[in-house]
Design a protein around this motif. Structure first.
Motif: not given
Length: 118
Positions: A78-92
């Motif tokens: 699950y972690t590997i699959r999740y990390n393939r599409t993960a993007r950094p969180y932009r604080w706004r």
């Protein structure tokens, strides 16, 4: 760490933890620990909590695990699959805009309506 740390370092649970003299002394004596300041409105912990919530919903809640190794393998998958599409969180977060929204929701009384206590 060579010895157990106290369960509650001095000042534990206080809002101004790092400003206590006892706490600063404890932190100086234990260089392994560092104070990390996070924004109160979008702490990185919230992001971690969201990730664990997704892991629980998608893998753990109704999972069928033959062994501990199987559980670890499914979490890793699950972690590997999740990390393939993960993007950094932009604080706004805009404090001034949030404060303006707060004031708009709560009308402020006019200054002349206050009564002086005798």
């Amino acid at each position: 760490m060579h010895r157990p740390c106290p369960a509650d370092p001095p000042g534990h649970g206080q809002r101004l933890l790092a400003q206590s003299k006892a706490t600063r002394g404890w932190l100086a004596a234990h260089p392994r620990f560092a104070v990390t300041h996070t924004p109160k409105h979008a702490s990185w912990l919230n992001m971690v909590e969201q990730w664990f919530s997704a892991l629980t919903r998608r893998v753990l809640r109704r999972g069928d695990f033959a062994s501990r190794d199987d559980l670890e393998a499914q979490i890793a998958t699950y972690t590997i699959r999740y990390n393939r599409t993960a993007r950094p969180y932009r604080w706004r977060y805009d404090a001034e805009a949030e404060h303006a929204r707060y004031l708009a929701r709560r009308p402020q009384p006019a200054p002349d309506t206050f009564t002086q206590a005798a």
